[in-house]
Scaffold this motif. Structure first.
Motif, PDB file in Angstrom:
ATOM      1  N   PHE A 136      61.017  24.925  55.164  1.00  0.00           N
ATOM      2  CA  PHE A 136      61.874  26.195  54.821  1.00  0.00           C
ATOM      3  C   PHE A 136      61.054  26.504  53.382  1.00  0.00           C
ATOM      4  O   PHE A 136      60.382  25.698  52.765  1.00  0.00           O
ATOM      5  N   ARG A 137      61.195  27.851  53.075  1.00  0.00           N
ATOM      6  CA  ARG A 137      60.510  28.201  51.739  1.00  0.00           C
ATOM      7  C   ARG A 137      61.729  28.080  50.676  1.00  0.00           C
ATOM      8  O   ARG A 137      62.931  28.046  50.958  1.00  0.00           O
ATOM      9  N   ALA A 138      61.375  27.831  49.631  1.00  0.00           N
ATOM     10  CA  ALA A 138      62.161  27.413  48.649  1.00  0.00           C
ATOM     11  C   ALA A 138      63.170  28.571  48.026  1.00  0.00           C
ATOM     12  O   ALA A 138      62.581  29.924  48.173  1.00  0.00           O
ATOM     13  N   LEU A 139      64.388  28.345  47.633  1.00  0.00           N
ATOM     14  CA  LEU A 139      65.254  29.471  47.323  1.00  0.00           C
ATOM     15  C   LEU A 139      65.374  29.459  46.031  1.00  0.00           C
ATOM     16  O   LEU A 139      65.946  28.311  45.586  1.00  0.00           O
ATOM     17  N   ASP A 140      65.092  30.406  45.092  1.00  0.00           N
ATOM     18  CA  ASP A 140      65.010  30.192  43.685  1.00  0.00           C
ATOM     19  C   ASP A 140      66.299  31.391  43.062  1.00  0.00           C
ATOM     20  O   ASP A 140      65.918  32.286  43.310  1.00  0.00           O
ATOM     21  N   ILE A 141      67.297  31.046  42.402  1.00  0.00           N
ATOM     22  CA  ILE A 141      68.366  32.144  42.133  1.00  0.00           C
ATOM     23  C   ILE A 141      68.317  31.937  40.500  1.00  0.00           C
ATOM     24  O   ILE A 141      68.560  31.015  40.075  1.00  0.00           O
TER      25      ILE A 141
END
Length: 510
Positions: A136-141
Motif C-alpha cells: 500500500f502507499r502511505a496515507l498522510d493526513i
C-alpha cells in the motif's frame, strides 16, 4: 463472610444478571455459592426474576467477584482481582461446568488456588515499530490546528473512558467478539463527530457504578456507514493481512468507484484506528494509531485526536461542495442563530443538510449558546492557547497533540521534519494497555475542568460523578459542619436520546 459481586448467566444467546443491594454475595468456596451454581445448572431456564441485559457485567473496584455461568459455552468463570507487580488486575478463572456438576464446592476452591487464568497479563501487545503494509502507499493526513470544538471533544473522550473504564479494563468484556466493543466504538465515533445531544435534564443515573450499563443503540454489524465514512470493526489492524481482510469486507459496500469518486474507510480494533483511502488506481493506508491506552482516561489518545479531526474538518473528507443543493444566500449570523435555537437532535440533522450547514456546525460549539473555550490544555499542551488560526505549529508524531513552534523553541523548524514531544520521548502517556491499567492510572487523578466563557462570564466545565448535593440524602448528616458545593448538572450528553454517562456542571473560576 459476605463479599460483593454480581451473578451473570448466558443462556440461549441472552445475558441475565442478579445481585443483592450493594452487591452482596457469598465467596466462591461457600456452600451457598455452590448451591446456586447447582440450581442454575439443573434449572437453567428459571430466570424470571433475573435482569435481562445486553452483555455481562465486568468486575468493578467495588466488587470482589463476578460469577459467570455460560450455559451456551458450558463453562463457569470467576472474575476477580489479582495482584501483579504491585497493582491489582482483573483475572478470570475458568472451570468446566460438566466437571463442576460432578464435584463439590472444594473443587472451586482448588481451582481458584491453582489460578488458571483465561487472560494473559498483556491482553494486547503494541508494536513500537509499526510498519505500513508494503503493498500500500502511505496515507498522510494534515490535521491542522485544533479548534475549540476539538478541545471539548478531547475532554469528553477522557471523561467517557474514565466513566466506563471497567468495561475496557476487563478482558472478558473488552474484546472484538463482545457487544461491548460495538457499543463503545459507536460512542467514540459519536463524540468524534459531535453527533450527540446536550440536554439540561439532570435526572440521570449517577454515579456510574457496577450496576450501570451503556444503554444507547449501536449497529449490530461490524461494518456500516457513518458520516460518509465506511466504518469497519476488526480484531486487529496492525498487519498487512488484516488490512487486506478489511478491504475484502468493504467490497460489497462500495460500488461507485468511477472517475473522480473514491471511498474513505475507518478501521477500528479494540485498541487502534487506521484510515484507508480507496480510488481506482491506488490504496492509501495510514499507520495504525493508538485509540486506547492505559492513560486514555487522563490524556486524550492520538487515535481519537485523529478521529475528531477527520469528522469535524475537511482535512480528509470528500468535498461535497460540487453537490451542494442549498442555494440560499443566508448570512452567517442567521445560520449560527438557527443552529443554537434548534432542538438538540434537530441541530445534528440540520448540520448534515448541506455542505454550508456542516461548515458552520463545526466552526461553532453546537448546542451550547454563547460559549467560548478559554484553555486548550489538552489539544495544545505547550501553552494552552490557540492564539490564532495562522500560527505556525507542529504535530507530535506519537500523541498527535499540537504545539506552537515558538513554545518549543523551534522557530526555524522545517515542515518536512518529524517532531516528538518531550512526554512521548519519555514514553509517559502511551504505555501498552493491560487489564486494570486505565483504572490504575486514573482512579486517584483529579478530574480537571475546562476553562470556558458562557455569555461573557468565565466558568469551569466540570464532569459530575454524583448527583447534585440536594439530591444526595447522605450529605444531610453533615449538617452545617462543612460547606458542600451544590454540584449542579447543567448539561448531560446523550446519544440519540440515551444517557452517555457524561454529565457536566458549571462552576465559577477561582
Amino acid at each position: 463472610m459476605v463479599c460483593r459481586g454480581i451473578w451473570n448467566v448466558h443462556f440461549r444467546g441472552k445475558w441475565y444478571r442478579s445481585y443483592y443491594p450493594h452487591g452482596r454475595i457469598s465467596p466462591p468456596d461457600d456452600e451457598s455459592t455452590f448451591r446456586m451454581i447447582k440450581q442454575l445448572c439443573d434449572h437453567p431456564d428459571h430466570l424470571e426474576k433475573w435482569e435481562l441485559v445486553p452483555f455481562l457485567s465486568p468486575i468493578h473496584s467495588n466488587l470482589d467477584y463476578v460469577y459467570i455461568i455460560d450455559q451456551d459455552a458450558g463453562v463457569f468463570l470467576v472474575s476477580l482481582w489479582k495482584e501483579l507487580n504491585g497493582s491489582l488486575r482483573p483475572t478470570a478463572i475458568r472451570i468446566d461446568l460438566t466437571s463442576l456438576r460432578e464435584s463439590s464446592r472444594l473443587f472451586i476452591k482448588d481451582s481458584l488456588e491453582q489460578h488458571r487464568s483465561t487472560s494473559s497479563d498483556n491482553i494486547h501487545q503494541t508494536n513500537s515499530d509499526i510498519r505500513k503494509p508494503m503493498t500500500f502507499r502511505a496515507l498522510d493526513i494534515n490535521f491542522g490546528i485544533p479548534t475549540p470544538l476539538n478541545e471539548l471533544q478531547e475532554r469528553f473522550l477522557t471523561d467517557f473512558v474514565f466513566v466506563w473504564r471497567y468495561y475496557i479494563d476487563d478482558p472478558l468484556t473488552w474484546t472484538y467478539s463482545s457487544p461491548v466493543f460495538k457499543v463503545l466504538s459507536i460512542a467514540f465515533l459519536r463524540l468524534a463527530a459531535w453527533d450527540l445531544e446536550l440536554s439540561s435534564d439532570c435526572e440521570v443515573e449517577l454515579p456510574i457504578n457496577f450496576a450501570s450499563i451503556p444503554s444507547w443503540n449501536y449497529p449490530e454489524t461490524n461494518i456500516y456507514w457513518f458520516h460518509g465514512f465506511l466504518i469497519i470493526l476488526q480484531e486487529d489492524i496492525e498487519s498487512e493481512a488484516m488490512i487486506n481482510r478489511a478491504l475484502e469486507k468493504a467490497k460489497p459496500y462500495i460500488h461507485d468507484l468511477h472517475g473522480h469518486r473514491d471511498a474513505r474507510l475507518v478501521l477500528i480494533s479494540p485498541y487502534h484506528v487506521t484510515f484507508v483511502e480507496l480510488s481506482n488506481d491506488a490504496v492509501l493506508v495510514s499507520e495504525s494509531i493508538a485509540l486506547l491506552t492505559n492513560h486514555s482516561a487522563v490524556h486524550c489518545s492520538p487515535g481519537f485526536r485523529a478521529l475528531n479531526r477527520i469528522f469535524t474538518s475537511d482535512c480528509w473528507k470528500k468535498s461535497l461542495s460540487d453537490r451542494e443543493r442549498w442555494r440560499l444566500n443566508v448570512p452567517s449570523e442567521i445560520l449560527y442563530k438557527i443552529l443554537h435555537e434548534l432542538e438538540p437532535r434537530d441541530t445534528v440533522a440540520f448540520s448534515q443538510a448541506s455542505f454550508t450547514a456542516t461548515q458552520y456546525y463545526y466552526t461553532s460549539i453546537p448546542q451550547i449558546k454563547d460559549t467560548v473555550v478559554q484553555s486548550f490544555n489538552s489539544s495544545i499542551p505547550c501553552c494552552g492557547k490557540q492564539r490564532g488560526s495562522g500560527d505556525n505549529g507542529v504535530r507530535c508524531l506519537v500523541c498527535y497533540s499540537w504545539r506552537h513552534v515558538a513554545c518549543i523553541g523551534a522557530e526555524n523548524w522545517s515542515s518536512d521534519a518529524q517532531y516528538v514531544c518531550m512526554d512521548c520521548q519519555g514514553n509517559m502517556n502511551f504505555s501498552a494497555p493491560h487489564p486494570g491499567g486505565i483504572n490504575r492510572v486514573s482512579c486517584r487523578k483529579t478530574r480537571e475542568g475546562c476553562h470556558i466563557s458562557v455569555g461573557g462570564s468565565e466558568k469551569l466545565l466540570h464532569l459530575r460523578l454524583s448527583k447534585p448535593s440536594h439530591l444526595r440524602r447522605e450529605l444531610r448528616f453533615l449538617g452545617n459542619l462543612v460547606p458542600i458545593a451544590p454540584s449542579l448538572i447543567e448539561y448531560t450528553i446523550r446519544f440519540n436520546g440515551s444517557f452517555s454517562g457524561l454529565a457536566y456542571g458549571l462552576e465559577n473560576k477561582p
